[in-house]
Design a protein around this motif. Sequence first.
Motif, PDB file in Angstrom:
ATOM      1  N   THR A 100       0.827  -1.208   0.000  1.00 28.99           N
ATOM      2  CA  THR A 100       0.000   0.000   0.000  1.00 28.99           C
ATOM      3  C   THR A 100       0.859   1.256   0.000  1.00 28.99           C
ATOM      4  O   THR A 100       0.512   2.261  -0.633  1.00 28.99           O
ATOM      5  CB  THR A 100      -0.928   0.001   1.232  1.00 28.99           C
ATOM      6  OG1 THR A 100      -1.804  -1.126   1.177  1.00 28.99           O
ATOM      7  CG2 THR A 100      -1.771   1.278   1.282  1.00 28.99           C
ATOM      8  N   THR A 132       1.943   2.462  -3.480  1.00 32.36           N
ATOM      9  CA  THR A 132       0.775   2.970  -4.202  1.00 32.36           C
ATOM     10  C   THR A 132       0.389   4.358  -3.707  1.00 32.36           C
ATOM     11  O   THR A 132       0.091   5.259  -4.508  1.00 32.36           O
ATOM     12  CB  THR A 132      -0.414   2.002  -4.026  1.00 32.36           C
ATOM     13  OG1 THR A 132      -0.075   0.723  -4.554  1.00 32.36           O
ATOM     14  CG2 THR A 132      -1.646   2.534  -4.751  1.00 32.36           C
ATOM     15  N   THR A 146       0.523   7.853  -5.770  1.00 32.18           N
ATOM     16  CA  THR A 146      -0.708   8.646  -5.863  1.00 32.18           C
ATOM     17  C   THR A 146      -0.467  10.082  -5.420  1.00 32.18           C
ATOM     18  O   THR A 146      -0.839  11.031  -6.123  1.00 32.18           O
ATOM     19  CB  THR A 146      -1.808   8.009  -5.001  1.00 32.18           C
ATOM     20  OG1 THR A 146      -2.067   6.675  -5.463  1.00 32.18           O
ATOM     21  CG2 THR A 146      -3.085   8.823  -5.080  1.00 32.18           C
ATOM     22  N   VAL A 187      -5.856   7.140  -7.391  1.00 36.50           N
ATOM     23  CA  VAL A 187      -5.500   5.816  -6.879  1.00 36.50           C
ATOM     24  C   VAL A 187      -5.679   4.761  -7.966  1.00 36.50           C
ATOM     25  O   VAL A 187      -4.845   3.858  -8.120  1.00 36.50           O
ATOM     26  CB  VAL A 187      -6.346   5.477  -5.634  1.00 36.50           C
ATOM     27  CG1 VAL A 187      -6.029   4.069  -5.138  1.00 36.50           C
ATOM     28  CG2 VAL A 187      -6.098   6.486  -4.522  1.00 36.50           C
ATOM     29  N   ILE A 239      -2.727   2.256  -9.403  1.00 36.89           N
ATOM     30  CA  ILE A 239      -2.848   0.797  -9.363  1.00 36.89           C
ATOM     31  C   ILE A 239      -2.754   0.216 -10.764  1.00 36.89           C
ATOM     32  O   ILE A 239      -2.124  -0.829 -10.983  1.00 36.89           O
ATOM     33  CB  ILE A 239      -4.174   0.398  -8.680  1.00 36.89           C
ATOM     34  CG1 ILE A 239      -4.115   0.743  -7.192  1.00 36.89           C
ATOM     35  CG2 ILE A 239      -4.467  -1.089  -8.866  1.00 36.89           C
ATOM     36  CD1 ILE A 239      -5.387   0.454  -6.444  1.00 36.89           C
ATOM     37  N   LEU A 274      -0.263  -2.167  -4.749  1.00 34.34           N
ATOM     38  CA  LEU A 274      -1.522  -2.907  -4.710  1.00 34.34           C
ATOM     39  C   LEU A 274      -1.835  -3.541  -6.060  1.00 34.34           C
ATOM     40  O   LEU A 274      -2.488  -4.589  -6.119  1.00 34.34           O
ATOM     41  CB  LEU A 274      -2.656  -1.974  -4.288  1.00 34.34           C
ATOM     42  CG  LEU A 274      -2.627  -1.501  -2.835  1.00 34.34           C
ATOM     43  CD1 LEU A 274      -3.741  -0.498  -2.574  1.00 34.34           C
ATOM     44  CD2 LEU A 274      -2.746  -2.685  -1.877  1.00 34.34           C
ATOM     45  N   SER A 329      -7.791  -0.086  -1.636  1.00 35.65           N
ATOM     46  CA  SER A 329      -7.739   1.018  -2.605  1.00 35.65           C
ATOM     47  C   SER A 329      -8.967   1.915  -2.487  1.00 35.65           C
ATOM     48  O   SER A 329      -8.855   3.137  -2.626  1.00 35.65           O
ATOM     49  CB  SER A 329      -7.626   0.458  -4.022  1.00 35.65           C
ATOM     50  OG  SER A 329      -8.805  -0.219  -4.412  1.00 35.65           O
ATOM     51  N   SER A 330     -10.121   1.320  -2.214  1.00 36.73           N
ATOM     52  CA  SER A 330     -11.340   2.115  -2.033  1.00 36.73           C
ATOM     53  C   SER A 330     -11.241   2.983  -0.781  1.00 36.73           C
ATOM     54  O   SER A 330     -11.663   4.143  -0.791  1.00 36.73           O
ATOM     55  CB  SER A 330     -12.560   1.193  -1.940  1.00 36.73           C
ATOM     56  OG  SER A 330     -12.719   0.442  -3.120  1.00 36.73           O
ATOM     57  N   THR A 361      -9.030   5.912  -1.541  1.00 42.27           N
ATOM     58  CA  THR A 361      -9.739   6.903  -2.350  1.00 42.27           C
ATOM     59  C   THR A 361     -10.710   7.712  -1.504  1.00 42.27           C
ATOM     60  O   THR A 361     -10.782   8.943  -1.620  1.00 42.27           O
ATOM     61  CB  THR A 361     -10.491   6.207  -3.494  1.00 42.27           C
ATOM     62  OG1 THR A 361      -9.567   5.464  -4.287  1.00 42.27           O
ATOM     63  CG2 THR A 361     -11.194   7.218  -4.375  1.00 42.27           C
TER      64      THR A 361
END
Length: 262
Positions: A65, A68, A72, A196, A200, A211, A234-235, A238
């Motif tokens: 994570t 990522t 981001t 994000v 990914i 991720l 990931s959600s 975000t």
Amino acid sequence: MQNPLPRRSGAGLTRGLPAVLSVVSAFALWELYVRISGISPLILPAPSRVLEQMVLNREVLWHNTVPTLQATLAGFSLSLTVAFVLSIALDFMPRLRRALFPIFVVSQTLPLVAIAPLVVLWFGFDLTPKILLVTLVTFFPMLVALVDGYDSTDPEIEELLRSMGASKRVVFRRARLPSAMPYFFAGLRISITYAVVAAIFAEYVGARAGLGIVILNAKNSFRPDLVLAAVVISSVLTLALFAITALLQRVALRWRDAGGDQ
């Protein structure tokens, strides 16, 4: 005078309650369906199984994570800088706007699935291609929002400032830039939801960690529970970034609420 903050906090919780109930209900129905139907976990794992995998693989998920999130934030920061500088240049130079804006529009029609492998091929498997792809995906909504925001300035305010001898730079700083702020934050919220996903996807195409790598490896190992665990993370990322932008908007535009209460 009574402090309005508790009332606003209570109203915010009330507005958010239906969304929370909807999400909880959806997960409950998902769990119930899996248990009743007896469907294989290799096809559709239950939310409880996904949560279990998040706990069991927490170290691996956390390790992936971080890159990522780094890609981001770095890509979005670069995107924000590029969009803001370009918007100012386009506002001060209308001919440049007519020349470059179609190019920016065309850049958004390029399929990411075709561009991402080329970017990875050109810049390698480190952080650079992920940053560039996040920037490419997210800068345009902010650029359009800022340009439209500048154009929304009340002409009477601009004429008043010019009649007082204000230069074009002063007019921009005093009138056009403040008028664009609500538009800017609208574009910011839209862009952050793409950031994000873009990071990914770039990892999915080619990276050493992230991720996207977790999702790719889990898919190849027929582990939909681990795939969904990475998707959940990931959600959450975000949603957290979206909430931060909403908070920044509330703080930055507090002057509007203060002016309306007078």
